[in-house]
Structure formats: structure tokens, C-alpha cells
Scaffold this motif. Structure first.
Motif, mmCIF file in Angstrom:
data_model
loop_
_atom_site.group_PDB
_atom_site.id
_atom_site.type_symbol
_atom_site.label_atom_id
_atom_site.label_comp_id
_atom_site.label_asym_id
_atom_site.label_seq_id
_atom_site.Cartn_x
_atom_site.Cartn_y
_atom_site.Cartn_z
ATOM 1 N N UNK A 58 47.162 -16.326 16.954
ATOM 2 C CA UNK A 58 45.815 -15.741 16.983
ATOM 3 C C UNK A 58 45.802 -14.411 16.245
ATOM 4 N N UNK A 59 46.839 -13.623 16.488
ATOM 5 C CA UNK A 59 46.893 -12.302 15.846
ATOM 6 C C UNK A 59 47.088 -12.463 14.334
ATOM 7 N N UNK A 72 43.426 -3.906 15.612
ATOM 8 C CA UNK A 72 42.976 -5.062 16.398
ATOM 9 C C UNK A 72 42.144 -4.561 17.575
ATOM 10 N N UNK A 73 41.084 -5.297 17.892
ATOM 11 C CA UNK A 73 40.161 -4.853 18.934
ATOM 12 C C UNK A 73 40.256 -5.730 20.171
ATOM 13 N N UNK A 74 39.909 -5.147 21.308
ATOM 14 C CA UNK A 74 39.789 -5.915 22.550
ATOM 15 C C UNK A 74 41.079 -6.575 22.979
ATOM 16 N N UNK A 75 42.221 -5.886 22.767
ATOM 17 C CA UNK A 75 43.503 -6.506 23.108
ATOM 18 C C UNK A 75 43.684 -6.646 24.618
ATOM 19 N N UNK A 77 41.388 -7.352 26.909
ATOM 20 C CA UNK A 77 40.694 -8.568 27.337
ATOM 21 C C UNK A 77 41.403 -9.805 26.807
ATOM 22 N N UNK A 78 42.077 -9.623 25.680
ATOM 23 C CA UNK A 78 42.778 -10.728 25.055
ATOM 24 C C UNK A 78 44.041 -11.074 25.854
ATOM 25 N N UNK B 164 30.802 -4.592 20.373
ATOM 26 C CA UNK B 164 30.984 -3.156 20.609
ATOM 27 C C UNK B 164 29.903 -2.724 21.579
ATOM 28 N N UNK B 324 36.073 -3.921 13.305
ATOM 29 C CA UNK B 324 36.695 -5.221 13.506
ATOM 30 C C UNK B 324 36.281 -5.859 14.828
ATOM 31 N N UNK B 325 36.123 -7.177 14.838
ATOM 32 C CA UNK B 325 35.707 -7.863 16.073
ATOM 33 C C UNK B 325 36.838 -7.885 17.083
ATOM 34 N N UNK B 326 36.498 -7.862 18.387
ATOM 35 C CA UNK B 326 37.534 -8.003 19.403
ATOM 36 C C UNK B 326 38.181 -9.386 19.300
ATOM 37 N N UNK B 327 39.447 -9.464 19.692
ATOM 38 C CA UNK B 327 40.234 -10.691 19.545
ATOM 39 C C UNK B 327 39.578 -11.895 20.220
ATOM 40 N N UNK B 328 38.992 -11.643 21.401
ATOM 41 C CA UNK B 328 38.436 -12.757 22.165
ATOM 42 C C UNK B 328 37.264 -13.391 21.411
ATOM 43 N N UNK B 330 36.697 -13.126 18.221
ATOM 44 C CA UNK B 330 37.221 -13.698 16.991
ATOM 45 C C UNK B 330 37.744 -15.116 17.247
#
Lengths: 694, 344
Positions: A58-59, A72-75, A77-78, B164, B324-328, B330
Motif C-alpha cells: 500500500x505504501x 504520507x498522511x493518516x498513518x 488511522x492506517x 483534511x 497528499x491524501x491519507x493512506x486510508x 488512498x
């Protein structure tokens, strides 16, 4: 609740069963656990690798879109759902090419930085290394054929240990249950086949020693004991026969002998024989059956076992049945069957006691099994809350009949010994059944489902019925019918000491039992992540276990120190405090401790509650009979059993499930405090003398 | 399940046909009479129309499509109504708010002489059918049914938040179109609860027509008002001028969220949460099948949107903004990235 006479035997049998059962189980478990541990480690590695690869891909996709690794964003929650779904994974992290931690979840970066900074993760494929308490798996992140960083998956080394511990606890609980069940069965076999007949023989022998040959033992088994008893009876009959022949011979002399002096001598001898020995008048010796309290122990055990099987999941089962269309709130709907069950037990018990005194315990036991069995079976087929309530009421009626039949049987059988000892047999059977039933019921429900567990309960209750039907003879010890008038009972409530005991000690302890333990505990425990039905049942076993461990101690304390009101008060305070424990410690994982404390509370206060009655109701006991006063206490405290679930249900919408535990705890503790304060006054003021004068 | 029955029927007919005419007689195979569907379009053949047509092909339902394009000319629609009535078609399909309202009539204006009332009809790509075309989403109360294609406002707001967190949402809109204003009203309502503010600017009117040239200035005004996101409402004027709007936003460095797919797919909006037109077309065809094949009354068929939401992320724009979009997100999204040569 003094210990019954079978206690030494019980302990000896327990030791025997322990020696036979535990070493092989332990050995097997040890071997199996070792095997399991060996298999688990590579499985965990494989899983960690899979997780690492999934995250890495995914990354890599994100990097492929041109997102820089450190942007990388929202890690959180990921990573969070991955961590939540895999309990053995303790942390997830992303490091860059210089092994600096960019993102981490589940552990402090300071903890890992020193390790990562000196570790070389380069080289193809995933790499395993030991970092402190963690097993670290590094999965390279590739972008355009170049390693740009790593996904780090940290496995908990203690996880294997804790999983093994869980399994060991499982095995331990199951072993304990099998141990108790086998002891119950052994106890039954020994008392029924050996002790009972030997006692009957010794009773008859006692009479023979006093020259009474008018009785034989009523044992008809086909084993060594039976043959011995048969031979023994034969000897008595032989002596009886000899006497008949002697009598006939003497009659012949008396009527036909010519010499009056001889006749006189013979009549002297006859008078002498009749004075020294006694024989049955009819020539048919009377049969003696030794009724023992323990005879009924196994059927009672099986029946209570059947009922307790649903203990750990009843509220959860009702919640599954619940549909909003019933016009009831969910909480009330859950409370309804539990409270109605308690209500029917309370309502039926007094008449059940009277019926069993009149009709005989065996018959009432069998009659009671009918609604109970149907109730168990149909509960398993219920498809809505009202349905279930109906079938549970039926079970409750049966439960009241069966338990009352057992109590009256035990009371009558134990008349010659003390009633308290008989009660010990009853309580012992109920508590061991409660331990085993709760534990095994939870495991069964987890494996085969709620409904099948109910069907098994019905089957068990049929077995209990068969035992009673086949093994207990129809001849029953007769009871003196007792029927005190209702007005006398109401007079009891005017005794403030009795009233305080009922209202502030007996009732709150029942509220805690049905509202907290029966109702809220399964619901609360199910909310705790990672707990399954088996775990809930195991935690709930804490209650009967602590009652079992503490009751004898409390009984002894109450007897020796005469500190009864104090024990009742302390017990109540401990129970209330236990319910409030989660709020004091701020952690709902201590609910197991609350349950254990409730057991301590009831273990401490239950027997002193009964023992104090002769002290505080001296006149009433004399007027109405102590048994009736005790029966009234039992009846009155059931008010608490009925309102407990409703009270808990009423609290849920206001405070939530966890809040309801606290609120209920506050109610129980408050009432217990009132009793504790009142108990100081128990010894003072106008007491027995003044009341006598009234 | 329901869709399998016609397939089986067709198979049965085919098998029977083969059994009767064992060889070389395929030309004699009787074809079931096709359903005749009148398709009235607003701006040519596009994805929703394609999805509608493909559904019948995939389900093996024989249809004869009579395709008419208004070319964004409202005056042609009267003729369409007359033609559909004359041809006595089995069903009418209308595309877009204007076509649907003109041909099927609004709730308050519907008349048997001006609109299609006897022939059952399905509509698609109508922004706000509730209250104007239908009484209730459960039942139109009329001889029509259809689909919606707009993602519920709250879902849209949540979607933006998940990209965001934001405090101010900017909107540029055409004061002559109702759709955008409805959307602004709904967003303000959601914002009052969720804690964000909606700042809107209407484009300037020149000779009673919206002036595309005024768009960049409006976007600049929003930038000054410190909006975190620019929301592109479902608005025909903005759709037509999407390059100007999204280009201006990108220049100002404002990320954009579009309620429709075009600004993201074919212009420079950063991301969007939409029901794909193609899927909407298929769902509309499913409802047509209910009417034609299963003889269910249109009033008994609820009006709804596809189940699956498509999140589209425009990667070149993302890179340009550096947002950049959050991983989830994406992981769930469909990524548009023509430069990398991977559309998915």
C-alpha cells in the motif's frame, strides 16, 4: 451452615479424583502446550510477514503516485485497524533509508530509535531481528527499484506466553469442573452403595445388640454390599425363625405338658426371653431404610447444573432475541425473563415446600422436573422475548418445586443429625453445580451455541429425573406438616431487628446477585474487547468459587466468635464496595475482582444471616418455629431477587451499562451502610426481655 | 435474482429453438419482440446513457433504443414529447434535470397534453428530484421513477473532512441555477452541526448571463477569506467552465472537491466523491427492467442512488498542491494519474 458429615469423605474423594485426574491431564496439557508453542512461533512470523508485505505494498503504491515517504498522511488511522485485528503485533512503524522512524504506532519511538539506528536492514527480503522484548520484522519499501525505507512490524515475544497461559487456564477450569463432577458422582456412588447400606446395617445391628430382632435392612443391591446385607438379613430371619420354633415348642409344652412345674419353668423362660429379646409380632420383620441427605445430592447437583448452564449468557441470549417491535426497551426486555424467573421461584416456593411435605419429596421432585425440562427445551427454541419469558417461568416453577423437594427431603432425612448439616449438603451441591454449570455452560455456548446448550440442559434434567425415579424408593420419610398463618409472618416485620436484616442486608445482597451478577455482568464483560463466552463464564465462576471457599470460614467465625451481625454487615459492605471498584480504580477490567468480592460478600454473610435469626427473633422462633421464620426470611429476600434486574435495567438508559454497575453498587453499598449502622444497635435497647414482656 | 429470470427464459427459448431446428435453421429462430425505449438526452451520448444501454445488453433483454439528443436546446423537448407519444414507445428515459422536468413535468405543472403521463418513464442525473419531480423517494406518486446521482451532503462533508479537517468551505456558484444554491444551503446546515463555515461567491452576470471571466476573481476572493477547500457544486454552468474554475483554484493553491465526476476526470479538481454516471445509468436500466419485464408499476419502485460511492483522486493536482491524501482514503480511491500511466 455447618459442614455436613460427608465433608471428610468429600475431601478424601476429591483428593482421590485429583490424583487420578490431574497428573495425566497435566502431562497431556504440558505436551500439547509445548507442541502448540512450537507451532505458534513460525505462524506468527508468517503472519507478521504477510502484514508487513500488505502494508508495504500500500505504501509503495502511494510512493508510486509521487507522495514522498515522509509526507504520507493518516498513518495512525492506517495502522490502527491492523494493530487492533492482530493482538500479537505490538507496533508498526515506517523508517526511512537512514533507519529514522517516520511513523510509528503502538510503541514509543524513543524505545526503538537506539535499536534501529544501529541495525542494518539492507539486503533483500524481510529481515527478522530481536529488539528488546520484541521480534522485529523489517520489510523493504521499494520505489523504482531502490530501497527507500522499511515497514517495521514488531511482534510481542510475550504474546506466545500469554496465549499459552490462556489455554492453560482453560484446561485448568475444565479440569476443575470434571474434578467436581467426578467427585459428585463418586460421592453418590459411595454413599448410595456403601455408606447407606452400612448405616442401615449398623442401625439394625444396634437394635440386635439390644436384643431386638424385629427389623431387617431394606437394601436390595446385587453387589458385595447387597450380598452382605442379604446374608445379614438372613441371619436375623434365621434367629427370628428359631424363636418361632422355640415359641411353638413352648406353646406345645404349655398346652399339653402334664407336669405343671415344667409348664411354670417354661413360662418363666418364655417371659425371660421376651424380656431380653424382641421379635416382630407378625413374624415379618420390619424393613429399615436409611434415608440420607446425600441420596438426593447427585440429582440435585445435575438439576442445578442444568439451570446454571445458561448463567453466563442468559442476558446475551435475550439480547439476541430482542426486536424493538415488542414495545419494550432493550434493557427492560433483557430484565424481564430474568426477573420473572425470580418472581416465579419466589411465588411458588412456599407452596412447593408445603406440597413436598404432604406428597413426598420424590414425587414433587419428579413433578417439578416436568415443567423444568419443558422450560429448558423450549427456551432453546424461543424466538422472542415473551416466548422466552413464558418458558423461563415454567422452568422457574419446576426449579422451585425441585429445590423445595430436595430441601424437605434433606430436612427430614437429616432430622436425626442436625438440620444445619443437611443444609450443608444442599448448599454444597448447589454451589459445586453452580461452579461447573457456569463454566461448562459458557464453553458449550461458545462451541455449539445458546440453543443447543438449552437442549443439553433439558437432557441433564431428564437424567436427574431418571436417577430419582430409578434409585430412590417410593417410601419416604414423613414430615410434620407445618402451616403457620400469614398474620404471624407480618408480625415478624414489626421486629425491627428482623426488618432491618431483611431490608438492608438480605434484599440488597439479592439485588446485587440478580441485578449485577445475573444481568449486568455478562453484558459488561461482552463489551470488553477480546472476551468470548468462555472467558465470561470463567470470570463468572469466581463468584461460586469464592462463596465455596469462604462460607465454611464464615460459618466457623459466626459460631466461635458469635460475631454474626458484624459479619453480615461486613459482607454487605464488601459486596457494595466491590461493585463500586471499577469506578474507584477507573478500569472496567477489574470486574472479575468485583465478582470475586461479591462471592466473598455472600460467602461471609449468608450463613450468619441465618444463624442470627434465633438471636434476634427469639420469641418468634419459639412461637412459630425457627424453620418458619427462616422460610419467611428466604421469601422476603426474594423481593430483592425480583427487583434486581429491573433496577439494573432502569439504570442502563441513564448511566450506560458500566454506569448501571456503579449505580447499583451505590444502592447496595448505601443499604449495607444503613445495616452496618443499625447493627451497632442490635445489642442495645429493649431486647429479648422487653419483647418477652409485650 | 430477478435479473436471472429473463436470462433463463432466453436460454430456454434458444434451446427449444435448437431442438426444433437441429441444423442450419438459425435464421428461422423467432426473436422476442424488443421493448422500445425512447431516450431523450441533453448533451449527447455519455457514460450514463452507455451504462443504461449496456445493462440491457448484459442482461440479454432485447430493446430498441430510439435516441434523441436535445443538444442543450430546451425548445426541442416539446417535439420529443410529441414524438414519443406518436411512436407509442414502451418507456421513456430522460437525462438531466432540464429534460426530465420539461418532458415529464414538475409536480406542480404536469399536464397530460404537454408531458408524458401515460407512458412509464425513468429519469437519471436529476440533481434535486425531491419536491420538484417526486413526492417521496419511496414512491414518486406518479407514473415515473428514476435514480439520483448526488452523494448526500453529509457524506460529502465527511469525505472532505477525512481528507483534511477544514473550517471554511468556499463555493463559487451561478445565481441562475437552483442546484448549487440548494447544495450551499444543505452544506451550511451540515456545517452548523459539524463545525465548519460555508463561504459562497456568485459569479457576475452580464446581460442576464453568468460571465465565465469573473470566476478567477471570485476564487481569489475566497482565497482571501482563507477557505480550506473549494467545493464545486453540481451546476451546469460550472461544469461547462470547469477548466477555468479548477485552474483558478489550483493557481491560488486551494484544494478542490467536486460533487460531479467531470471536474476531477477531465479537469483539475483535486478529488471528488461521486456516483459514477455509468453506474447510475445501469441502476436506471435496472428500474426500467422492473417496469418492462416484471410489470411493476413505476410508483412502486423507490428512487435511489447506487450503493457504491466512487472516490476519485486527481494525482497530478495532488502533487502540484503537495496536499497528499491519507493512506486510508488512498486505499479506497480510484486514482487518476495519466503521467504515471496507471489509471488505477
Amino acid at each position: 451452615m455447618t459442614l455436613d458429615h460427608t465433608r471428610p469423605l468429600f475431601i478424601r474423594l476429591l483428593l482421590l479424583a485429583f490424583i487420578v485426574l490431574v497428573p495425566p491431564v497435566g502431562l497431556l496439557a504440558h505436551g500439547a502446550l509445548g507442541e502448540f508453542a512450537r507451532g505458534l512461533v513460525p505462524e506468527m512470523d508468517k503472519k507478521a510477514e504477510t502484514v508487513g508485505r500488505d502494508l508495504a505494498s500500500s505504501i509503495e503504491r502511494a510512493i508510486g503516485y509521487g507522495i514522498p515517504l515522509d509526507k504520507l498522511q493518516g498513518m495512525d488511522e492506517f495502522f490502527a485497524p491492523v494493530l487492533a485485528a492482530n493482538r500479537e503485533i505490538r507496533y508498526l512503524a515506517v523508517t526511512d533509508r537512514d533507519n529514522r522512524i517516520l511513523f510509528i504506532n503502538g510503541a514509543m519511538p524513543e524505545l526503538l530509535t537506539p535499536y534501529f539506528s544501529v541495525t542494518d536492514f539492507e539486503g533483500g527480503g524481510s529481515r527478522k531481528s530481536l529488539i528488546g522484548d520484541f521480534v522485529n520484522l523489517a520489510q523493504p519499501l521499494m520505489s523504482k527499484g531502490v530501497v527507500v525505507g522499511h515497514v517495521q512490524v514488531g511482534l510481542d515475544q510475550d504474546y506466545v506466553q500469554s496465549r499459552l497461559m490462556e489455554i492453560a487456564v482453560d484446561i485448568g477450569v475444565m479440569t476443575l469442573c470434571s474434578l467436581l463432577v467426578s467427585v459428585e458422582i463418586l460421592l453418590f456412588i459411595v454413599t448410595f452403595n456403601v455408606i447407606g447400606p452400612i448405616r442401615a446395617v449398623s442401625t439394625v445391628m444396634d437394635r440386635v445388640r439390644r436384643g431386638d430382632f424385629g427389623y431387617t435392612c431394606g437394601v436390595i443391591s446385587d453387589d458385595e454390599v447387597g450380598r452382605f446385607v442379604h446374608g445379614f438379613n438372613g441371619a436375623i430371619r434365621h434367629v427370628d425363625g428359631l424363636f418361632r420354633r422355640l415359641e411353638a415348642y413352648m406353646d406345645e409344652i404349655k398346652t399339653a405338658h402334664f407336669d405343671k412345674t415344667v409348664v411354670g419353668r417354661v413360662m418363666d423362660i418364655e417371659a425371660r426371653v421376651r424380656f431380653l429379646f424382641r421379635f416382630s409380632r407378625t413374624g415379618q420383620p420390619e424393613v429399615i431404610n436409611e434415608h440420607q441427605a446425600t441420596d438426593i445430592r447427585l440429582p440435585l447437583f445435575l438439576f442445578v447444573f442444568a439451570e446454571e448452564m445458561s448463567r453466563s449468557f442468559m442476558p446475551l441470549f435475550i439480547r439476541d432475541l430482542y426486536t424493538p417491535s415488542t414495545g419494550l426497551d432493550q434493557e427492560m426486555a433483557i430484565a424481564l425473563p430474568i426477573a420473572v424467573f425470580m418472581f416465579f421461584i419466589a411465588a411458588v416456593s412456599p407452596s412447593a415446600a408445603m406440597i413436598s411435605a404432604r406428597k413426598g419429596s420424590r414425587r414433587v421432585f419428579l413433578i417439578g422436573l416436568l415443567p423444568a425440562t419443558v422450560g429448558f427445551f423450549m427456551s432453546g427454541l424461543a424466538d422472542n422475548v415473551f416466548d422466552l419469558t413464558l418458558w423461563r417461568s415454567l422452568t422457574a416453577i419446576g426449579y422451585a418445586l425441585v429445590t423445595m423437594a430436595c430441601q424437605s427431603y434433606i430436612a427430614q432425612a437429616a432430622q436425626r443429625e442436625s438440620r444445619a448439616q443437611g443444609l450443608g449438603v444442599y448448599v454444597g451441591a448447589v454451589l459445586t453445580a453452580s461452579i461447573c454449570g457456569t463454566g461448562i455452560g459458557g464453553v458449550l455456548a461458545e462451541r455449539v451455541g445458546y440453543r443447543a446448550t438449552f437442549v443439553l440442559a433439558a437432557a441433564l434434567s431428564v437424567v436427574a429425573g431418571l436417577l430419582i425415579y430409578r434409585l430412590m424408593d417410593a417410601a419416604q420419610p414423613k414430615a410434620e406438616p407445618l402451616s403457620p398463618r400469614k398474620r404471624e409472618f407480618l408480625a415478624l416485620l414489626r421486629n425491627w431487628r428482623f426488618f432491618a436484616l431483611v431490608t438492608f442486608a438480605a434484599i440488597p445482597s439479592k439485588i446485587a446477585l440478580t441485578g449485577f451478577f445475573f444481568f449486568l455482568v455478562p453484558l459488561t464483560l461482552l463489551q470488553t474487547p477480546g472476551y468470548d463466552l468462555g472467558d465470561i463464564a470463567r470470570i463468572m465462576m469466581m463468584y461460586p468459587i469464592s462463596v465455596v471457599l469462604l462460607s465454611p470460614l464464615a460459618a466457623r467465625l459466626a459460631d466461635k466468635m458469635g460475631w454474626k451481625a458484624g459479619l453480615v454487615a461486613v459482607g454487605g459492605l464488601i459486596g457494595g464496595f466491590g461493585l463500586l471498584l471499577p469506578v474507584l480504580s477507573g478500569d472496567f477490567n477489574v470486574l472479575g475482582v468485583s465478582i470475586a468480592l461479591l462471592g466473598v460478600s455472600h460467602g461471609l454473610s449468608a450463613s450468619p444471616q441465618l444463624a442470627i435469626i434465633p438471636d434476634i427473633c427469639w420469641t418468634e422462633c419459639r412461637n412459630m418455629g425457627q424453620t418458619n421464620v427462616l422460610a419467611f426470611l428466604r421469601l422476603a429476600e426474594r423481593v430483592g431477587s425480583v427487583i434486581g434486574p429491573f433496577l439494573a435495567a432502569a439504570f442502563i438508559p441513564i448511566y450506560g451499562i458500566s454506569g448501571a454497575v456503579i449505580a447499583l453498587g451505590a444502592v447496595v453499598l448505601g443499604m449495607s451502610v444503613v445495616f452496618a449502622l443499625l447493627s451497632f444497635a442490635y445489642g442495645s435497647g429493649p431486647h429479648i426481655e422487653a419483647e418477652l414482656a409485650e | 435474482m430477478t435479473s436471472r429470470r429473463p436470462l433463463l427464459a432466453a436460454l430456454l427459448i434458444a434451446l427449444t429453438a435448437m431442438a426444433i431446428w437441429p441444423s442450419g435453421a438459425w435464421s428461422a429462430e423467432p426473436k422476442p419482440k424488443p421493448y422500445r425505449i425512447y431516450m431523450a438526452l441533453w448533451r449527447g451520448w455519455e457514460e450514463a446513457a452507455q451504462g443504461f444501454k449496456d445493462y440491457f445488453t448484459n442482461q440479454n433483454i432485447p430493446v430498441e433504443l430510439i435516441i434523441r439528443d436535445a443538444g442543450q436546446d430546451k425548445s426541442k423537448l416539446k417535439d420529443f414529447v410529441a414524438e414519443a407519444k406518436r411512436l407509442e414507445v414502451d418507456l421513456v428515459f430522460t437525462w438531466g434535470t432540464t429534460v426530465s422536468e420539461e418532458m415529464l413535468g414538475r409536480l406542480d405543472t404536469v399536464a397530460a397534453d404537454k408531458h408524458i403521463t401515460e407512458i412509464p418513464a425513468v429519469f437519471a442525473i436529476v440533481s434535486q428530484p425531491l419536491g420538484s419531480m417526486v413526492k417521496d423517494f419511496a414512491s414518486s406518486g406518479r407514473n415515473i421513477t428514476g435514480t439520483t446521482y448526488l452523494v448526500p451532503t453529509e457524506t460529502q462533508a465527511n469525505l472532505i473532512q477525512s481528507y483534511r479537517p477544514f473550517k471554511r468551505l468556499g463555493v463559487v456558484f451561478n445565481p441562475l441555477e437552483r442546484n448549487a444554491q440548494v447544495a450551499i444551503g444543505e452544506f451550511s446546515e451540515v456545517g452548523a452541526k459539524a463545525g465548519f463555515e460555508v463561504i459562497s461567491r456568485s459569479v457576475d452576470l452580464v446581460d442576464g448571463k453568468p460571465n465565465p471571466a469573473s470566476i478567477p476573481a471570485k476564487v481569489a476572493e475566497l482565497k482571501k477569506a482563507k477557505v480550506d477547500f473549494l467545493y464545486i457544486p453540481p451546476d451546469t454552468f460550472l461544469n461547462v467552465n470547469r477548466d477555468i474554475l479548477t485552474g483558478a483554484a489550483l493557481e491560488q493553491g486551494i484544494p478542490t472537491f467536486a460533487a460531479g465526476e467531470n471536474p476531477v476526470l477531465t479537469s483539475k479538481a483535486m478529488f471528488g466523491g461521486v456516483y459514477r454516471y455509468y453506474t447510475v445509468g445501469q441502476l436506471t436500466a435496472y428500474k426500467a427492467e422492473q417496469i418492462l419485464v416484471h410489470k411493476i408499476k413505476p410508483a412502486e419502485i423507490p428512487i435511489d442512488a447506487p450503493k457504491r460511492l466512487s472516490i476519485i483522486i486527481n494525482m497530478p493536482v495532488v502533487r502540484q498542491l503537495g496536499l497528499y491524501p491519507p493512506m486510508k482514503l488512498l486505499g479506497l480511491a480510484e486514482v487518476i494519474d495519466p503521467t504515471e500511466g496507471k489509471g488505477k
